[in-house]
Motif scaffolding. Structure first.
Motif, PDB file in Angstrom:
ATOM      1  N   PRO A  47      10.208   5.542  -0.190  1.00 27.19           N
ATOM      2  CA  PRO A  47       9.747   5.635   1.189  1.00 27.19           C
ATOM      3  C   PRO A  47       8.261   5.303   1.299  1.00 27.19           C
ATOM      4  O   PRO A  47       7.489   5.496   0.370  1.00 27.19           O
ATOM      5  CB  PRO A  47      10.009   7.104   1.548  1.00 27.19           C
ATOM      6  CG  PRO A  47      11.131   7.511   0.652  1.00 27.19           C
ATOM      7  CD  PRO A  47      10.888   6.779  -0.636  1.00 27.19           C
ATOM      8  N   GLN A  48       7.879   4.817   2.458  1.00 29.88           N
ATOM      9  CA  GLN A  48       6.497   4.430   2.754  1.00 29.88           C
ATOM     10  C   GLN A  48       5.972   3.406   1.746  1.00 29.88           C
ATOM     11  O   GLN A  48       4.916   3.567   1.136  1.00 29.88           O
ATOM     12  CB  GLN A  48       5.585   5.659   2.804  1.00 29.88           C
ATOM     13  CG  GLN A  48       5.863   6.547   4.017  1.00 29.88           C
ATOM     14  CD  GLN A  48       4.770   7.555   4.245  1.00 29.88           C
ATOM     15  OE1 GLN A  48       4.525   8.404   3.390  1.00 29.88           O
ATOM     16  NE2 GLN A  48       4.116   7.468   5.397  1.00 29.88           N
ATOM     17  N   ASP A  73      11.031   0.483   1.443  1.00 27.10           N
ATOM     18  CA  ASP A  73      11.529   1.714   2.066  1.00 27.10           C
ATOM     19  C   ASP A  73      12.794   1.511   2.893  1.00 27.10           C
ATOM     20  O   ASP A  73      13.393   2.475   3.364  1.00 27.10           O
ATOM     21  CB  ASP A  73      10.442   2.410   2.885  1.00 27.10           C
ATOM     22  CG  ASP A  73       9.908   1.565   4.045  1.00 27.10           C
ATOM     23  OD1 ASP A  73      10.433   0.461   4.274  1.00 27.10           O
ATOM     24  OD2 ASP A  73       8.941   2.015   4.696  1.00 27.10           O
ATOM     25  N   THR A  74      13.216   0.256   3.070  1.00 28.89           N
ATOM     26  CA  THR A  74      14.509  -0.040   3.685  1.00 28.89           C
ATOM     27  C   THR A  74      15.177  -1.147   2.883  1.00 28.89           C
ATOM     28  O   THR A  74      14.498  -1.931   2.198  1.00 28.89           O
ATOM     29  CB  THR A  74      14.379  -0.501   5.153  1.00 28.89           C
ATOM     30  OG1 THR A  74      13.778  -1.809   5.182  1.00 28.89           O
ATOM     31  CG2 THR A  74      13.551   0.465   5.977  1.00 28.89           C
ATOM     32  N   THR A  75      16.476  -1.229   3.002  1.00 23.26           N
ATOM     33  CA  THR A  75      17.208  -2.285   2.309  1.00 23.26           C
ATOM     34  C   THR A  75      16.738  -3.663   2.761  1.00 23.26           C
ATOM     35  O   THR A  75      16.522  -4.561   1.943  1.00 23.26           O
ATOM     36  CB  THR A  75      18.721  -2.152   2.578  1.00 23.26           C
ATOM     37  OG1 THR A  75      19.114  -0.803   2.380  1.00 23.26           O
ATOM     38  CG2 THR A  75      19.522  -3.055   1.669  1.00 23.26           C
ATOM     39  N   GLU A  76      16.572  -3.814   4.057  1.00 25.28           N
ATOM     40  CA  GLU A  76      16.181  -5.110   4.598  1.00 25.28           C
ATOM     41  C   GLU A  76      14.807  -5.533   4.083  1.00 25.28           C
ATOM     42  O   GLU A  76      14.594  -6.691   3.679  1.00 25.28           O
ATOM     43  CB  GLU A  76      16.185  -5.069   6.126  1.00 25.28           C
ATOM     44  CG  GLU A  76      17.559  -4.921   6.749  1.00 25.28           C
ATOM     45  CD  GLU A  76      18.140  -3.507   6.596  1.00 25.28           C
ATOM     46  OE1 GLU A  76      17.362  -2.559   6.322  1.00 25.28           O
ATOM     47  OE2 GLU A  76      19.365  -3.357   6.724  1.00 25.28           O
ATOM     48  N   SER A  77      13.865  -4.615   4.094  1.00 23.86           N
ATOM     49  CA  SER A  77      12.515  -4.938   3.645  1.00 23.86           C
ATOM     50  C   SER A  77      12.498  -5.254   2.161  1.00 23.86           C
ATOM     51  O   SER A  77      11.835  -6.201   1.718  1.00 23.86           O
ATOM     52  CB  SER A  77      11.562  -3.774   3.947  1.00 23.86           C
ATOM     53  OG  SER A  77      10.245  -4.083   3.540  1.00 23.86           O
ATOM     54  N   THR A 135       0.840  -1.203   0.000  1.00 25.00           N
ATOM     55  CA  THR A 135       0.000   0.000   0.000  1.00 25.00           C
ATOM     56  C   THR A 135       0.872   1.248   0.000  1.00 25.00           C
ATOM     57  O   THR A 135       1.810   1.361   0.802  1.00 25.00           O
ATOM     58  CB  THR A 135      -0.904   0.005   1.247  1.00 25.00           C
ATOM     59  OG1 THR A 135      -1.691  -1.181   1.250  1.00 25.00           O
ATOM     60  CG2 THR A 135      -1.825   1.219   1.236  1.00 25.00           C
ATOM     61  N   ARG A 136       0.574   2.173  -0.875  1.00 25.71           N
ATOM     62  CA  ARG A 136       1.346   3.421  -0.919  1.00 25.71           C
ATOM     63  C   ARG A 136       1.116   4.218   0.359  1.00 25.71           C
ATOM     64  O   ARG A 136       0.055   4.185   0.962  1.00 25.71           O
ATOM     65  CB  ARG A 136       0.945   4.241  -2.145  1.00 25.71           C
ATOM     66  CG  ARG A 136       1.317   3.566  -3.463  1.00 25.71           C
ATOM     67  CD  ARG A 136       0.806   4.360  -4.643  1.00 25.71           C
ATOM     68  NE  ARG A 136       1.448   5.665  -4.730  1.00 25.71           N
ATOM     69  CZ  ARG A 136       0.941   6.707  -5.392  1.00 25.71           C
ATOM     70  NH1 ARG A 136      -0.212   6.583  -6.016  1.00 25.71           N
ATOM     71  NH2 ARG A 136       1.589   7.841  -5.438  1.00 25.71           N
ATOM     72  N   ARG A 137       2.190   4.936   0.746  1.00 28.83           N
ATOM     73  CA  ARG A 137       2.167   5.777   1.944  1.00 28.83           C
ATOM     74  C   ARG A 137       1.954   4.969   3.227  1.00 28.83           C
ATOM     75  O   ARG A 137       1.333   5.436   4.178  1.00 28.83           O
ATOM     76  CB  ARG A 137       1.119   6.891   1.813  1.00 28.83           C
ATOM     77  CG  ARG A 137       1.459   7.905   0.719  1.00 28.83           C
ATOM     78  CD  ARG A 137       0.463   9.014   0.631  1.00 28.83           C
ATOM     79  NE  ARG A 137      -0.806   8.556   0.103  1.00 28.83           N
ATOM     80  CZ  ARG A 137      -1.069   8.421  -1.196  1.00 28.83           C
ATOM     81  NH1 ARG A 137      -0.125   8.708  -2.101  1.00 28.83           N
ATOM     82  NH2 ARG A 137      -2.246   8.012  -1.609  1.00 28.83           N
TER      83      ARG A 137
END
Length: 256
Positions: A140-141, A145-149, A100-102
């Protein structure tokens, strides 16, 4: 010399008609355009897509389709509309969003992450039947939004037709950016290129030329085998003149 070719995301000029964007891309000596599904080529409107595709064909521009499909919020029928537009455009790639965005990746349960990976895997298979790749916006969001994710997601999808874009989070220090592309680079198809600070102020790309040269040199070999695009996304004050300057900088960075 980089194996990336210079391109443009049309969200940069939401208010301009496709004809003007194609003219700008030609003037800037770009190789490709990614057409925004929320501005210039609506999903499912194949008549518009065919017109825009012909404009690009006459200009010798490769095409990607920048959809805003966000699985699993958007269901397979929404993605089919994006595929229809991509086919009519003559696009080789569809960009979609991861989750989902944001919404921050930390807010997802394990079950929601599995549902997202399953949905994207199905979309990658569907697009592949039409010779079109699927690439996830790196933003982002979202679930990238992170390398791990991002790594967890693309490894869970585990489909050879699903890839990642990469762009730096605004203000991302160079050292962190290098570490990030080292982790995800094997999955990267295309790049979104810009010069922003942490507060999202926009600057001429020339001010970040060394940053981008270093990123390009740091990217490991990717499993992606097609043409690779480094696409300008947003410019200072949304000005065509600023875009032309940034395009000249990008061509120089890429080693034209």
């Amino acid at each position: 010399m980089s194996d990336f070719e210079p391109g443009l995301c049309t969200v940069t000029f939401r208010g301009l008609p496709p004809e003007s964007i194609v003219d700008l891309a030609r003037e800037a000596r770009l190789a490709a355009i990614e057409w925004a599904g929320d501005a210039h080529v609506p999903p499912g409107d194949t008549s518009v897509a065919r017109i825009v595709g012909r404009l690009c064909e006459r200009a010798g521009l490769a095409i990607s389709y920048g959809s805003y499909v966000a699985p699993p919020t958007d269901d397979p029928s929404e993605f089919r509309h994006a595929v229809e537009s991509a086919i009519a455009l003559g696009a080789s790639n569809i960009r979609i969003w991861a989750g989902t965005r944001r919404r921050d990746s930390k807010d997802y349960s394990a079950g929601e992450r599995r549902a997202t990976a399953d949905s994207i895997r199905d979309m990658a298979a569907e697009a592949g039947r039409h010779g079109i790749s699927v690439s996830l916006e790196y933003h982002p969001q979202s679930l990238t939004d992170t390398t791990e994710s991002a790594c967890e997601l693309i490894e869970s999808i585990a489909h050879d037709n699903a890839y990642l874009y990469w762009q730096p989070r605004p203000g991302l220090p160079l050292g962190e950016a290098i570490a990030e592309v080292a982790r995800i680079g094997q999955h990267v198809s295309h790049l979104h290129v810009f010069a922003w600070d942490r507060d999202r102020n926009r600057f001429p790309l020339a001010s970040a030329a060394d940053y981008w040269r270093t990123i390009l040199a740091s990217l490991p070999q990717s499993r992606w085998k097609g043409r690779r695009l480094a696409m300008l996304e947003f410019v200072a004050n949304d000005e065509p003149a600023a875009f032309l300057e940034d395009a000249a900088t990008l061509r120089k960075i890429l080693g034209e």
